[in-house]
Design an enzyme around this catalytic site. Structure first.
Site, PDB file in Angstrom:
ATOM      1  N   GLY A 101     -36.181 -20.506  10.356  1.00  0.00           N
ATOM      2  CA  GLY A 101     -36.008 -21.920  10.967  1.00  0.00           C
ATOM      3  C   GLY A 101     -35.684 -23.355  10.649  1.00  0.00           C
ATOM      4  O   GLY A 101     -35.529 -23.891   9.441  1.00  0.00           O
ATOM      5  N   ARG A 104     -36.709 -29.141   8.099  1.00  0.00           N
ATOM      6  CA  ARG A 104     -36.169 -29.853   7.877  1.00  0.00           C
ATOM      7  C   ARG A 104     -35.794 -30.678   9.034  1.00  0.00           C
ATOM      8  O   ARG A 104     -35.137 -32.050   8.703  1.00  0.00           O
ATOM      9  CB  ARG A 104     -36.176 -30.423   6.269  1.00  0.00           C
ATOM     10  CG  ARG A 104     -35.120 -29.419   6.271  1.00  0.00           C
ATOM     11  CD  ARG A 104     -34.707 -30.162   5.050  1.00  0.00           C
ATOM     12  NE  ARG A 104     -33.900 -29.187   4.201  1.00  0.00           N
ATOM     13  CZ  ARG A 104     -33.495 -29.812   2.346  1.00  0.00           C
ATOM     14  NH1 ARG A 104     -33.535 -30.464   2.119  1.00  0.00           N
ATOM     15  NH2 ARG A 104     -32.182 -28.757   1.886  1.00  0.00           N
ATOM     16  N   LYS A 124     -31.576 -34.627   9.473  1.00  0.00           N
ATOM     17  CA  LYS A 124     -32.143 -33.686   8.340  1.00  0.00           C
ATOM     18  C   LYS A 124     -32.343 -34.519   7.084  1.00  0.00           C
ATOM     19  O   LYS A 124     -32.027 -35.439   6.985  1.00  0.00           O
ATOM     20  CB  LYS A 124     -30.512 -32.922   7.743  1.00  0.00           C
ATOM     21  CG  LYS A 124     -30.699 -31.797   6.460  1.00  0.00           C
ATOM     22  CD  LYS A 124     -29.745 -30.583   6.796  1.00  0.00           C
ATOM     23  CE  LYS A 124     -29.905 -30.019   5.536  1.00  0.00           C
ATOM     24  NZ  LYS A 124     -28.428 -29.779   4.583  1.00  0.00           N
ATOM     25  N   ASP A 136     -41.446 -29.923   1.678  1.00  0.00           N
ATOM     26  CA  ASP A 136     -41.660 -31.050   2.586  1.00  0.00           C
ATOM     27  C   ASP A 136     -41.548 -31.590   3.629  1.00  0.00           C
ATOM     28  O   ASP A 136     -41.529 -32.220   4.183  1.00  0.00           O
ATOM     29  CB  ASP A 136     -42.002 -31.981   1.396  1.00  0.00           C
ATOM     30  CG  ASP A 136     -40.963 -31.635   0.759  1.00  0.00           C
ATOM     31  OD1 ASP A 136     -39.780 -31.656   1.606  1.00  0.00           O
ATOM     32  OD2 ASP A 136     -40.973 -33.061   0.182  1.00  0.00           O
ATOM     33  N   GLY A 137     -40.016 -30.915   4.516  1.00  0.00           N
ATOM     34  CA  GLY A 137     -39.733 -30.923   5.543  1.00  0.00           C
ATOM     35  C   GLY A 137     -38.362 -32.803   5.446  1.00  0.00           C
ATOM     36  O   GLY A 137     -37.786 -32.789   5.921  1.00  0.00           O
ATOM     37  N   ARG A 194     -26.869 -35.313  11.735  1.00  0.00           N
ATOM     38  CA  ARG A 194     -25.876 -34.877  11.593  1.00  0.00           C
ATOM     39  C   ARG A 194     -24.885 -34.458  13.188  1.00  0.00           C
ATOM     40  O   ARG A 194     -26.138 -34.491  14.074  1.00  0.00           O
ATOM     41  CB  ARG A 194     -25.483 -32.890  11.451  1.00  0.00           C
ATOM     42  CG  ARG A 194     -26.488 -33.409   9.670  1.00  0.00           C
ATOM     43  CD  ARG A 194     -26.575 -31.499   9.385  1.00  0.00           C
ATOM     44  NE  ARG A 194     -27.818 -30.564   9.976  1.00  0.00           N
ATOM     45  CZ  ARG A 194     -27.979 -29.661   9.306  1.00  0.00           C
ATOM     46  NH1 ARG A 194     -26.658 -29.133   8.037  1.00  0.00           N
ATOM     47  NH2 ARG A 194     -29.062 -28.706   9.847  1.00  0.00           N
ATOM     48  N   ASP A 274     -29.032 -17.103   8.057  1.00  0.00           N
ATOM     49  CA  ASP A 274     -28.536 -18.540   9.370  1.00  0.00           C
ATOM     50  C   ASP A 274     -28.570 -19.855   8.737  1.00  0.00           C
ATOM     51  O   ASP A 274     -28.281 -20.816   9.145  1.00  0.00           O
ATOM     52  CB  ASP A 274     -30.379 -18.888   8.177  1.00  0.00           C
ATOM     53  CG  ASP A 274     -30.543 -19.010   6.894  1.00  0.00           C
ATOM     54  OD1 ASP A 274     -30.016 -18.005   6.500  1.00  0.00           O
ATOM     55  OD2 ASP A 274     -30.885 -20.465   5.868  1.00  0.00           O
ATOM     56  N   ASN A 275     -27.276 -19.432   7.810  1.00  0.00           N
ATOM     57  CA  ASN A 275     -25.694 -20.488   7.317  1.00  0.00           C
ATOM     58  C   ASN A 275     -24.810 -20.794   7.778  1.00  0.00           C
ATOM     59  O   ASN A 275     -23.628 -21.162   7.544  1.00  0.00           O
ATOM     60  CB  ASN A 275     -26.340 -20.807   5.894  1.00  0.00           C
ATOM     61  CG  ASN A 275     -27.666 -21.746   5.029  1.00  0.00           C
ATOM     62  OD1 ASN A 275     -28.006 -21.974   6.061  1.00  0.00           O
ATOM     63  ND2 ASN A 275     -27.777 -21.742   4.442  1.00  0.00           N
ATOM     64  N   ASP A 284     -24.651 -26.316   7.296  1.00  0.00           N
ATOM     65  CA  ASP A 284     -25.819 -26.725   5.836  1.00  0.00           C
ATOM     66  C   ASP A 284     -24.210 -26.763   4.357  1.00  0.00           C
ATOM     67  O   ASP A 284     -24.768 -25.867   3.810  1.00  0.00           O
ATOM     68  CB  ASP A 284     -26.222 -25.274   6.176  1.00  0.00           C
ATOM     69  CG  ASP A 284     -27.502 -25.906   6.545  1.00  0.00           C
ATOM     70  OD1 ASP A 284     -27.490 -27.047   7.650  1.00  0.00           O
ATOM     71  OD2 ASP A 284     -28.706 -24.850   7.028  1.00  0.00           O
TER      72      ASP A 284
HETATM   73  P1  AMP Z   1     -31.355 -23.652   3.550  1.00  0.00           P
HETATM   74  O1  AMP Z   1     -30.821 -22.877   2.094  1.00  0.00           O
HETATM   75  O2  AMP Z   1     -31.022 -24.771   2.601  1.00  0.00           O
HETATM   76  O3  AMP Z   1     -30.210 -22.740   4.171  1.00  0.00           O
HETATM   77  O4  AMP Z   1     -32.775 -23.311   3.966  1.00  0.00           O
HETATM   78  C1  AMP Z   1     -33.615 -22.689   4.343  1.00  0.00           C
HETATM   79  C2  AMP Z   1     -34.496 -22.523   4.931  1.00  0.00           C
HETATM   80  O5  AMP Z   1     -35.284 -23.598   4.010  1.00  0.00           O
HETATM   81  C3  AMP Z   1     -34.416 -23.386   6.561  1.00  0.00           C
HETATM   82  O6  AMP Z   1     -35.240 -23.001   6.991  1.00  0.00           O
HETATM   83  C4  AMP Z   1     -34.674 -24.816   5.827  1.00  0.00           C
HETATM   84  O7  AMP Z   1     -35.081 -25.104   7.056  1.00  0.00           O
HETATM   85  C5  AMP Z   1     -36.055 -24.383   4.762  1.00  0.00           C
HETATM   86  N1  AMP Z   1     -35.674 -25.498   3.918  1.00  0.00           N
HETATM   87  C6  AMP Z   1     -35.411 -25.938   2.696  1.00  0.00           C
HETATM   88  N2  AMP Z   1     -35.161 -27.296   2.306  1.00  0.00           N
HETATM   89  C7  AMP Z   1     -36.664 -27.508   2.874  1.00  0.00           C
HETATM   90  C8  AMP Z   1     -37.516 -28.795   3.204  1.00  0.00           C
HETATM   91  N3  AMP Z   1     -37.437 -30.017   1.959  1.00  0.00           N
HETATM   92  N4  AMP Z   1     -38.623 -28.758   4.212  1.00  0.00           N
HETATM   93  C9  AMP Z   1     -38.622 -27.821   4.455  1.00  0.00           C
HETATM   94  N5  AMP Z   1     -38.133 -26.939   4.712  1.00  0.00           N
HETATM   95  C10 AMP Z   1     -37.274 -26.850   3.879  1.00  0.00           C
HETATM   96 MG    MG Z   2     -29.831 -23.961   5.855  1.00  0.00          MG
END
Ligand code: AMP
Ligand code: MG
Length: 529
Positions: A101, A104, A124, A136-137, A194, A274-275, A284
């Site tokens: 999901g 962030r 983002k 931490d979002g 974005r 998810d990307n 992403d």
């Molecule tokens: P990503 O590998 O960047 O596509 O992220 C995979 C998942 O981790 C996604 O659900 C992102 O929303 C979540 N995510 C990555 N970095 C953070 C962050 N700093 N805070 C919260 N969720 C994160």
């Molecule tokens: Mg992602």
């Protein structure tokens, strides 16, 4: 700052999470959770894209308005915005990872521009959501600069991509352990806005399939077709047939996307499902990289260093694997194996055709000599030989193809490519093979016909001179972290015309300097962002 018009179909037409609040949870039976950005201390606009502002019907005065940074830093909402975080899952590095999901990312709303086009605005790094898991979002400045610059650069290169409106510093620090080695440190935070017609991913469908929530799965499929693929609604009245055609279209777009990545030398780095955008957009931007010396084995992502699953030369196969996961996910609604398999097979055909077509353009050939890689005299063999030489000789991909347009077919010589070699010894290893290849190529273009200036112009329209090389982005980041964000706009300015030689901008077209070869951020990147 002027108001924008919003029409928030995603939250209006699809079921949302009945629970409120940001606390981390599993969200069942819903496509999203309503959540607002968490305000930041001192939002400051660092850079913006005038093309995207224009797309949204915004101008300089809006951008210079203080309220702009407040809205796109997450401190204020415009009337009509209805913020939410989407629920999705995904296959990460080949394994099902469950619910992920928007951890962030927060969508502010779907705006309708003056031309009637729909654009989703998404922040983002806007703070925690129910999908933040243990994180931490937030997002750090360095990764936000990379996403901002690269997504706009991709657009100007003609590669399907999500866009970026703005880069806003939060005035807050974010703690990151860049190499996961116990050396966490505070870094400046930032937020990118974005922009895309839709941020729906393969994982949005997979999550409902994994939970057996088939009515919701069907609802999301039909919503996506209706909102984001209106041409299919017009062309196919039968809903069951339409869903099949939709999957075929997703396969086709994904194939075209990956062919473009191969054309420009882009490595996504984290092709988890998810990307993967349902619209076939690059989405992403994380530990992505640009190929300097041509190497199909190269991956920029340190987390992937062992398996190299997402290496440059493997991206087409991974995309197909990801499409298989999407096919599995939507099967309960489609209920026929055969049309899904046909679409997956068509993916490979479209990719091969597009990849070949783009290579033909890169080489400036009007005709294509048929035959496989092993057949002497075929153009596939010419390309295969070139790739082997470029890899063995450590030849810069971008500079090689750009210089190739200016090769004198009467005097083909390796010294014409001096600027593209990284290593003297490697160059010596391949020099006789390289000279032989250049002779073959020169003969080939003489036989292909067509005047040189026309060929040169066509080649320069597909072989960029300026790409956001990893070290260039890193230089802009280093400056921005020291308090000078102007390097970001300067870099973007050059990348707005990647195919046009710009006087005085030679430094942006140079091959990777030696200092950047093994420097963090320049040739290897971690997922920490
Ligand atoms: P990503 O590998 O960047 O596509 O992220 C995979 C998942 O981790 C996604 O659900 C992102 O929303 C979540 N995510 C990555 N970095 C953070 C962050 N700093 N805070 C919260 N969720 C994160
Ligand atoms: Mg992602």
């Amino acid at each position: 700052m002027r108001d924008l018009r919003f029409d928030n179909r995603f939250v209006r037409e699809l079921p949302g999470d009945p629970e409120d609040g940001r606390h981390v949870r599993q969200v069942h039976g819903a496509c999203y959770s309503r959540v607002e950005p968490t305000p930041v201390r001192a939002p400051k606009l660092l850079a913006w894209s005038r093309e995207v502002a224009d797309l949204l019907g915004l101008d300089e005065t809006d951008l210079r308005d203080r309220r702009f940074a407040e809205v796109f830093g997450g401190n204020a909402l415009l009337p009509g915005m209805a913020p939410y975080a989407a629920c999705y899952g995904g296959h990460q590095f080949g394994s099902w990872a469950g619910q992920l999901g928007d951890g962030r990312a927060i969508t502010l709303g779907e705006t309708i521009n003056p031309q009637g086009q729909r654009w989703e605005l998404q922040l983002k790094g806007a703070g925690p959501t129910p999908y933040s898991r243990r994180a931490d979002g937030r997002a750090v400045l360095r990764s936000s600069i990379r996403e901002f610059v690269c997504s706009e650069a991709m657009h100007h290169l003609g590669v399907p991509t999500t866009r970026a409106l703005s880069l806003v510093a939060t005035g807050e620090q974010v703690v990151r352990d860049m190499f996961y080695d116990g050396n966490a440190r505070p870094e400046p935070g930032a937020i990118v806005c974005r922009v895309a017609p839709s941020f729906i991913r393969f994982g949005n469908f997979e999550i409902f399939a994994s939970r057996g929530e088939e009515p919701l799965l069907q609802q999301l499929i039909d919503f996506t077709i209706d909102r984001d693929f209106p041409e299919l609604v017009a062309a196919e009245p039968d809903p069951a047939q339409r869903r099949v055609k939709w999957f075929e279209e997703v396969c086709r777009r994904t194939a075209v996307l990956i062919a473009h990545w191969m054309r420009v030398g882009f490595v996504h780095g984290v092709m988890n499902t998810d990307n993967m955008s349902i619209l076939g957009l690059t989405i992403d931007y994380g530990p992505y990289g640009w190929v300097d010396n041509f190497d199909p084995e190269w991956t920029p992502n340190t987390t992937d260093a062992g398996g190299r699953r997402y290496r440059f030369g493997h991206q087409a196969r991974i995309a197909q694997w990801n499409l298989w996961q999407l096919a599995n996910a939507i099967y309960p609604v489609i209920q026929q194996v055969e049309p899904l398999e046909r679409a997956l097979a068509a993916y490979a055909e479209v990719f091969e055709a597009e990849d070949r077509r783009m290579m033909q353009q890169k080489l400036g050939l009007e005709t294509w000599r048929a035959g496989g890689e092993d057949e002497e005299g075929s153009d596939a063999a010419l390309v295969a030989k070139l790739h082997t030489l470029m890899q063995a000789g450590e030849v810069d991909m971008t500079l090689f193809f750009r210089r190739l347009a200016d090769l004198d077919p009467a005097r083909p010589t390796i010294s014409h490519f001096d600027a593209a070699f990284y290593d003297e010894a490697r160059r010596r290893d391949v020099s006789s093979g390289f000279e032989a290849w250049l002779k073959d190529y020169a003969a080939r273009i003489r036989q292909d016909g067509g005047p040189d200036p026309v060929r040169r112009e066509r080649m320069n329209a597909v072989n960029p001179l300026y790409v956001p090389r990893n070290y260039l982005a890193q230089q802009a980041i280093d400056r921005a972290e020291q308090g000078d964000p102007t390097g970001v706009s300067e870099l973007l300015e050059v990348l707005r015309k990647p195919y046009v030689e710009q006087g005085g901008r030679e430094a942006y077209a140079a091959r990777r300097p030696d200092w950047a070869r093994h420097k963090a951020g320049c040739s290897m990147l971690s997922c920490s962002s």
